[in-house]
Motif scaffolding. Structure first.
Motif, PDB file in Angstrom:
ATOM      1  N   ALA A  37       0.832  -1.203   0.000  1.00  0.00           N
ATOM      2  CA  ALA A  37       0.000   0.000   0.000  1.00  0.00           C
ATOM      3  C   ALA A  37       0.868   1.255   0.000  1.00  0.00           C
ATOM      4  O   ALA A  37       0.591   2.213  -0.736  1.00  0.00           O
ATOM      5  N   ALA A  38       1.931   1.250   0.797  1.00  0.00           N
ATOM      6  CA  ALA A  38       2.825   2.417   0.854  1.00  0.00           C
ATOM      7  C   ALA A  38       3.546   2.621  -0.476  1.00  0.00           C
ATOM      8  O   ALA A  38       3.639   3.752  -0.974  1.00  0.00           O
ATOM      9  N   LEU A  39       4.048   1.551  -1.057  1.00  0.00           N
ATOM     10  CA  LEU A  39       4.756   1.653  -2.336  1.00  0.00           C
ATOM     11  C   LEU A  39       3.809   2.115  -3.444  1.00  0.00           C
ATOM     12  O   LEU A  39       4.158   2.992  -4.234  1.00  0.00           O
ATOM     13  N   THR A  40       2.617   1.559  -3.494  1.00  0.00           N
ATOM     14  CA  THR A  40       1.639   1.952  -4.505  1.00  0.00           C
ATOM     15  C   THR A  40       1.252   3.417  -4.342  1.00  0.00           C
ATOM     16  O   THR A  40       1.167   4.160  -5.328  1.00  0.00           O
ATOM     17  N   SER A  41       1.041   3.840  -3.109  1.00  0.00           N
ATOM     18  CA  SER A  41       0.709   5.247  -2.856  1.00  0.00           C
ATOM     19  C   SER A  41       1.843   6.164  -3.280  1.00  0.00           C
ATOM     20  O   SER A  41       1.609   7.226  -3.866  1.00  0.00           O
ATOM     21  N   ALA A  42       3.070   5.759  -2.995  1.00  0.00           N
ATOM     22  CA  ALA A  42       4.235   6.564  -3.382  1.00  0.00           C
ATOM     23  C   ALA A  42       4.343   6.682  -4.901  1.00  0.00           C
ATOM     24  O   ALA A  42       4.640   7.757  -5.430  1.00  0.00           O
ATOM     25  N   ILE A  43       4.077   5.602  -5.597  1.00  0.00           N
ATOM     26  CA  ILE A  43       4.136   5.624  -7.066  1.00  0.00           C
ATOM     27  C   ILE A  43       3.068   6.565  -7.615  1.00  0.00           C
ATOM     28  O   ILE A  43       3.335   7.379  -8.495  1.00  0.00           O
ATOM     29  N   ILE A  44       1.849   6.468  -7.087  1.00  0.00           N
ATOM     30  CA  ILE A  44       0.766   7.340  -7.551  1.00  0.00           C
ATOM     31  C   ILE A  44       1.087   8.799  -7.221  1.00  0.00           C
ATOM     32  O   ILE A  44       0.857   9.694  -8.027  1.00  0.00           O
ATOM     33  N   TRP A  45       1.629   9.043  -6.043  1.00  0.00           N
ATOM     34  CA  TRP A  45       1.971  10.408  -5.652  1.00  0.00           C
ATOM     35  C   TRP A  45       3.081  10.969  -6.538  1.00  0.00           C
ATOM     36  O   TRP A  45       3.036  12.107  -6.971  1.00  0.00           O
ATOM     37  N   ARG A  46       4.069  10.140  -6.840  1.00  0.00           N
ATOM     38  CA  ARG A  46       5.214  10.582  -7.642  1.00  0.00           C
ATOM     39  C   ARG A  46       4.848  10.751  -9.114  1.00  0.00           C
ATOM     40  O   ARG A  46       5.315  11.646  -9.790  1.00  0.00           O
ATOM     41  N   ARG A  47       4.039   9.857  -9.601  1.00  0.00           N
ATOM     42  CA  ARG A  47       3.618   9.864 -11.002  1.00  0.00           C
ATOM     43  C   ARG A  47       2.101   9.957 -11.006  1.00  0.00           C
ATOM     44  O   ARG A  47       1.416   8.956 -10.810  1.00  0.00           O
ATOM     45  N   GLN A  68      -7.062   5.829 -10.521  1.00  0.00           N
ATOM     46  CA  GLN A  68      -5.871   5.208  -9.932  1.00  0.00           C
ATOM     47  C   GLN A  68      -6.054   4.755  -8.491  1.00  0.00           C
ATOM     48  O   GLN A  68      -5.626   3.649  -8.162  1.00  0.00           O
ATOM     49  N   PRO A  69      -6.669   5.548  -7.606  1.00  0.00           N
ATOM     50  CA  PRO A  69      -6.871   5.040  -6.246  1.00  0.00           C
ATOM     51  C   PRO A  69      -7.748   3.783  -6.209  1.00  0.00           C
ATOM     52  O   PRO A  69      -7.555   2.915  -5.365  1.00  0.00           O
ATOM     53  N   ILE A  70      -8.693   3.682  -7.133  1.00  0.00           N
ATOM     54  CA  ILE A  70      -9.534   2.488  -7.199  1.00  0.00           C
ATOM     55  C   ILE A  70      -8.686   1.289  -7.596  1.00  0.00           C
ATOM     56  O   ILE A  70      -8.774   0.221  -6.981  1.00  0.00           O
ATOM     57  N   PHE A  71      -7.846   1.455  -8.617  1.00  0.00           N
ATOM     58  CA  PHE A  71      -6.955   0.365  -9.030  1.00  0.00           C
ATOM     59  C   PHE A  71      -5.966   0.011  -7.920  1.00  0.00           C
ATOM     60  O   PHE A  71      -5.663  -1.159  -7.699  1.00  0.00           O
ATOM     61  N   ALA A  72      -5.472   1.019  -7.206  1.00  0.00           N
ATOM     62  CA  ALA A  72      -4.538   0.768  -6.099  1.00  0.00           C
ATOM     63  C   ALA A  72      -5.216  -0.052  -5.007  1.00  0.00           C
ATOM     64  O   ALA A  72      -4.624  -0.989  -4.461  1.00  0.00           O
TER      65      ALA A  72
END
Length: 101
Positions: A19-29, A89-93
């Motif tokens: 969850a943290a890695l996915t959130s970081a990826i979405i936040w960064r990109r 994206q949050p739904i996919f995450a």
């Protein structure tokens, strides 16, 4: 050496880490546009135009190659997000992290 009681802790760490890695990826990109516009075009052809002939359902990347359930799933995503990929994206995450469980 790991005891059987340690597995729940490992699973929790894995889910939190993902969850943290996915959130970081979405936040960064902010978003990645990989076929989203094509999917939205194909959904539009079916849901808005009423097209049912698979050969006639196309998007900018090509023809519809997924089963009909795909169109209905992405139709629901379009309805929930207004067709905006960044909103999806949050739904996919969430689905990605839930799948880990």
């Amino acid at each position: 050496r790991w005891a059987a009681e340690s597995w729940p802790v490992c699973i929790c760490l894995l889910v939190v880490g993902e969850a943290a890695l996915t959130s970081a990826i979405i936040w960064r990109r902010a978003y990645t546009e990989i076929d989203w516009s094509t999917y939205m075009e194909q959904v539009s052809r079916v849901l808005d135009d009423g097209e049912r002939d698979y050969g006639a359902i196309r998007g900018e990347q090509g023809p519809l190659v997924y089963p009909a359930g795909f169109v209905w799933l992405y139709g629901a995503l379009r309805r929930a997000t207004g067709g905006v990929v960044a909103a999806a994206q949050p739904i996919f995450a969430t689905m990605l992290v839930a799948d880990t469980l």
